[in-house]
Write an enzyme that holds these catalytic residues in place. Structure first.
Site, PDB file in Angstrom:
ATOM      1  N   GLY A 196      54.695 -13.492  46.271  1.00  0.00           N
ATOM      2  CA  GLY A 196      54.064 -13.767  44.980  1.00  0.00           C
ATOM      3  C   GLY A 196      52.636 -13.269  44.834  1.00  0.00           C
ATOM      4  N   HIS A 255      57.601  -1.851  40.665  1.00  0.00           N
ATOM      5  CA  HIS A 255      58.282  -1.282  41.828  1.00  0.00           C
ATOM      6  C   HIS A 255      57.281  -0.462  42.634  1.00  0.00           C
ATOM      7  CE1 HIS A 255      61.549   0.276  44.235  1.00  0.00           C
ATOM      8  NE2 HIS A 255      60.994   1.467  44.129  1.00  0.00           N
ATOM      9  N   ASN A 280      59.460  -4.795  35.125  1.00  0.00           N
ATOM     10  CA  ASN A 280      59.524  -4.882  36.585  1.00  0.00           C
ATOM     11  C   ASN A 280      58.407  -4.040  37.182  1.00  0.00           C
ATOM     12  OD1 ASN A 280      60.668  -5.376  39.218  1.00  0.00           O
ATOM     13  ND2 ASN A 280      61.562  -3.323  39.167  1.00  0.00           N
ATOM     14  N   LEU A 282      69.805  -8.032  38.158  1.00  0.00           N
ATOM     15  CA  LEU A 282      70.219  -8.763  36.952  1.00  0.00           C
ATOM     16  C   LEU A 282      71.364  -8.026  36.254  1.00  0.00           C
ATOM     17  CD1 LEU A 282      66.618  -9.656  35.845  1.00  0.00           C
ATOM     18  CD2 LEU A 282      68.385 -11.322  36.488  1.00  0.00           C
TER      19      LEU A 282
END
Ligand code: GRF
Length: 216
Positions: free
Chosen positions: A12, A109, A107, A93
């Site tokens: 996180g 990456h 997202n 997902l």
């Protein structure tokens, strides 16, 4: 104020960058909830420490992917979420979820997509011998690590880099660009047209980046 959710599975640190940004008074987004599919994720602690609703929704507790994703979707709706930010969320997902959140799901990456999708990006970059790698923030489409690119940070690969040193250098860029992109989205500056992203009122660099640098 844009309400966002952050979906995580682990450490996180990108979530932390978003928490730090959202605690600044002039930041136009707030984190409405953090969802982890791993109950022990360090990111859940970070959320709780910041008084953000932190939910563990384990895929293991559901009979199939649709019911797992419906549970997440319900929480997002309940918390009034307008933008979903994946930050080290390690489940692919389904098209159902991705379509439901189309252009409201992003997202981050750790490579310059479309190079090196999937896992072990830094080792792959070292093995290939690329001189730049970096990170990409993109809108999510059903295929893994795929979708309209919002922004990228190019990070030089240095001769003595290891997977760890390279990962750390890229991560620093991730922490810079993710909050900035959420900021732009919150200001409605980011538009998708024919699967390409346009951002209003931003500048593009004019000069190329070179690695190695030129020696006159
Ligand atoms: C980051 O490198 C991110 O780009 C990738 O997973 C990693 C998550 O790290 N998708 P953290 O949990 O944000 O520290």
């Amino acid at each position: 104020m844009l309400k966002i959710a952050v979906l995580i599975s682990g450490r996180g640190s990108n979530l932390q960058a978003l928490i730090d940004a959202s605690q600044k008074p002039d930041y136009p987004a707030r984190i409405a909830c953090v969802v982890s599919n791993v109950a022990e994720a360090q990111g859940l602690e970070r959320a709780r420490a910041a008084n953000i609703p932190a939910l563990a929704i384990s895929h293991r507790d559901f009979k199939d992917k649709p019911s797992f994703e419906k549970a997440i979707d319900e929480q997002l709706t309940q918390h009034g979420v307008q933008l979903v930010c994946l930050a080290g969320f390690m489940r692919l997902l389904s098209p159902w979820f991705v379509d439901r959140w189309r252009d409201r799901l992003i997202n981050i990456h750790p490579s310059l997509l479309p190079a090196f999708p999937g896992l072990d990006t830094h080792q792959k970059a070292l093995d290939y011998g690329v001189k730049f790698t970096g990170c990409t923030v993109h809108f999510v489409r059903a295929e893994m690590d795929h979708g309209p690119i919002i922004a990228q940070a190019a990070v030089p690969v240095l001769p003595n880099d290891t997977e760890e040193t390279l990962a750390a250098r890229v991560l620093e860029s991730e922490h810079h660009i993710y909050p900035q992109i959420v900021h732009w989205i919150a200001e409605s500056k980011v538009n998708v047209l024919d699967e390409r992203v346009f951002i209003a009122g931003v500048n593009s660099p004019q000069s190329p980046l070179l690695n190695p640098a030129l020696t006159d």
